[in-house]
Design a protein around this motif. Sequence first.
Motif, PDB file in Angstrom:
ATOM      1  N   ASN A  30      -0.052   1.759  -0.858  1.00  0.00           N
ATOM      2  CA  ASN A  30       0.382   3.135  -0.980  1.00  0.00           C
ATOM      3  C   ASN A  30       0.095   3.802   0.410  1.00  0.00           C
ATOM      4  OD1 ASN A  30       2.009   3.765  -2.991  1.00  0.00           O
ATOM      5  ND2 ASN A  30       0.365   5.088  -3.961  1.00  0.00           N
ATOM      6  N   PHE A  31       1.186   4.367   1.012  1.00  0.00           N
ATOM      7  CA  PHE A  31       0.871   5.267   2.108  1.00  0.00           C
ATOM      8  C   PHE A  31       1.422   6.538   1.724  1.00  0.00           C
ATOM      9  CE2 PHE A  31       2.111   0.891   3.828  1.00  0.00           C
ATOM     10  CZ  PHE A  31       0.996   0.915   4.720  1.00  0.00           C
ATOM     11  N   THR A  32       0.775   7.515   2.159  1.00  0.00           N
ATOM     12  CA  THR A  32       0.810   8.856   1.788  1.00  0.00           C
ATOM     13  C   THR A  32       1.110  10.013   2.800  1.00  0.00           C
ATOM     14  OG1 THR A  32      -1.449   9.312   1.523  1.00  0.00           O
ATOM     15  CG2 THR A  32      -0.452   8.446  -0.311  1.00  0.00           C
ATOM     16  N   ILE A  33       1.739  11.073   2.377  1.00  0.00           N
ATOM     17  CA  ILE A  33       1.872  12.090   3.665  1.00  0.00           C
ATOM     18  C   ILE A  33       2.203  13.401   2.707  1.00  0.00           C
ATOM     19  CG2 ILE A  33       4.450  11.822   4.142  1.00  0.00           C
ATOM     20  CD1 ILE A  33       3.436  12.914   7.012  1.00  0.00           C
ATOM     21  N   THR A 193       7.446   1.185  -4.354  1.00  0.00           N
ATOM     22  CA  THR A 193       7.292   2.609  -5.193  1.00  0.00           C
ATOM     23  C   THR A 193       7.573   3.485  -4.281  1.00  0.00           C
ATOM     24  OG1 THR A 193       5.127   2.489  -5.078  1.00  0.00           O
ATOM     25  CG2 THR A 193       6.034   1.138  -6.657  1.00  0.00           C
ATOM     26  N   ALA A 194       7.948   4.651  -4.930  1.00  0.00           N
ATOM     27  CA  ALA A 194       7.989   6.195  -4.305  1.00  0.00           C
ATOM     28  C   ALA A 194       7.584   7.153  -5.288  1.00  0.00           C
ATOM     29  CB  ALA A 194       9.230   6.379  -3.754  1.00  0.00           C
ATOM     30  N   LEU A 230       4.757   6.361  -0.756  1.00  0.00           N
ATOM     31  CA  LEU A 230       5.635   5.273  -0.494  1.00  0.00           C
ATOM     32  C   LEU A 230       4.890   3.900  -0.606  1.00  0.00           C
ATOM     33  CD1 LEU A 230       8.091   4.096  -0.078  1.00  0.00           C
ATOM     34  CD2 LEU A 230       7.736   4.382   2.382  1.00  0.00           C
ATOM     35  N   GLY A 231       4.990   3.099  -1.652  1.00  0.00           N
ATOM     36  CA  GLY A 231       4.337   1.877  -1.786  1.00  0.00           C
ATOM     37  C   GLY A 231       4.992   0.677  -1.736  1.00  0.00           C
ATOM     38  N   PHE A 232       4.236  -0.513  -1.483  1.00  0.00           N
ATOM     39  CA  PHE A 232       5.001  -1.851  -1.298  1.00  0.00           C
ATOM     40  C   PHE A 232       4.178  -2.816  -1.942  1.00  0.00           C
ATOM     41  CE2 PHE A 232       5.923   0.548   2.758  1.00  0.00           C
ATOM     42  CZ  PHE A 232       7.318   0.434   2.674  1.00  0.00           C
TER      43      PHE A 232
END
Length: 234
Positions: A30-33, A193-194, A230-232
Amino acid sequence: MCKHLGWKGLALCAVLASASPALAQQQTVNFTIGGFIPRGEDSRVAGDVLVANREFFIFEIDEFKSVSYGAEWLFPIGNFVEGGAGVSFTRRTVPSVYDCCVDNSGNEIEQEFKLQRTPIDLTLRVLPLGGRGPVQVYFGGGLTIIPWKYTETGDFIDFNDNGRVFPATFEGSSTETGFVGLGGVRFQGRTATAGFEVRYHKADASFQPEDDAFLGTHIDLGGWTYQATLGFRF
C-alpha cells in the motif's frame, strides 16, 4: 525435520505452518498520501512544549498540520483478519515571533519551530465483510514506534541577562512507542486496490535532562491522519 530441532525448532515450525496458508493468499503493498492534524491545545499532554511556547511566542498549533505519506505491507491472516507493517513521514516548520518584545531596531525577534515524525505502525485489522469482496470495510489498531525530532532555530531572549538577544538552535530527538487505531474502506480489483483511511496516533515523549533550554518537558506526537490509499496485490 522439525522433531530434530528441539522445542525452539518445534515452535518455529508451528508458526511457519500456521502462517503458510495466509501467505499463500494475495498480499498487498500500500502507498498512502494525506494530511496529519496534531492534537489540539486543550488535549495535548501535560508539559507539552508547543503549549508552553504559546505563552511567549505568536503561532498556532494548527500550523503544524502537515502532509503525510508512507508505505505499508499488508498480509491476510485468514479471510477476516489482516496484518500490516508500515512507515509514514511528516515534517512541518512553523515561523513565530515573540509576543512581548522587539529588538533594539524595532524589528520582530523571529524563530522557527520544526517537528518531524516517522511513525512505524504494526497493526492488525478486522474485515467484517471478508477480504475477498470488491468492497472492504476494516478497522483495527496496534503498536506505533515513532522516531521524532523537534527543533527551535532563530533568535531568542535571555531574560536573565538584561534581555540580551542571541541566535541559537535547540534540538531534541528520540524514539517513542504508543498506540495507533485505524479504520477505512477500500475498493479491490484483481491486481490493485484504492480507498480512504483514518488513523489516530497516541504517543508523547519527554525531553532529556540536557534539553533544559525548552520551555516544556514533553512533546505530544499524537494526532489524526486522513489519507488516500493505493495498493498493488501480489
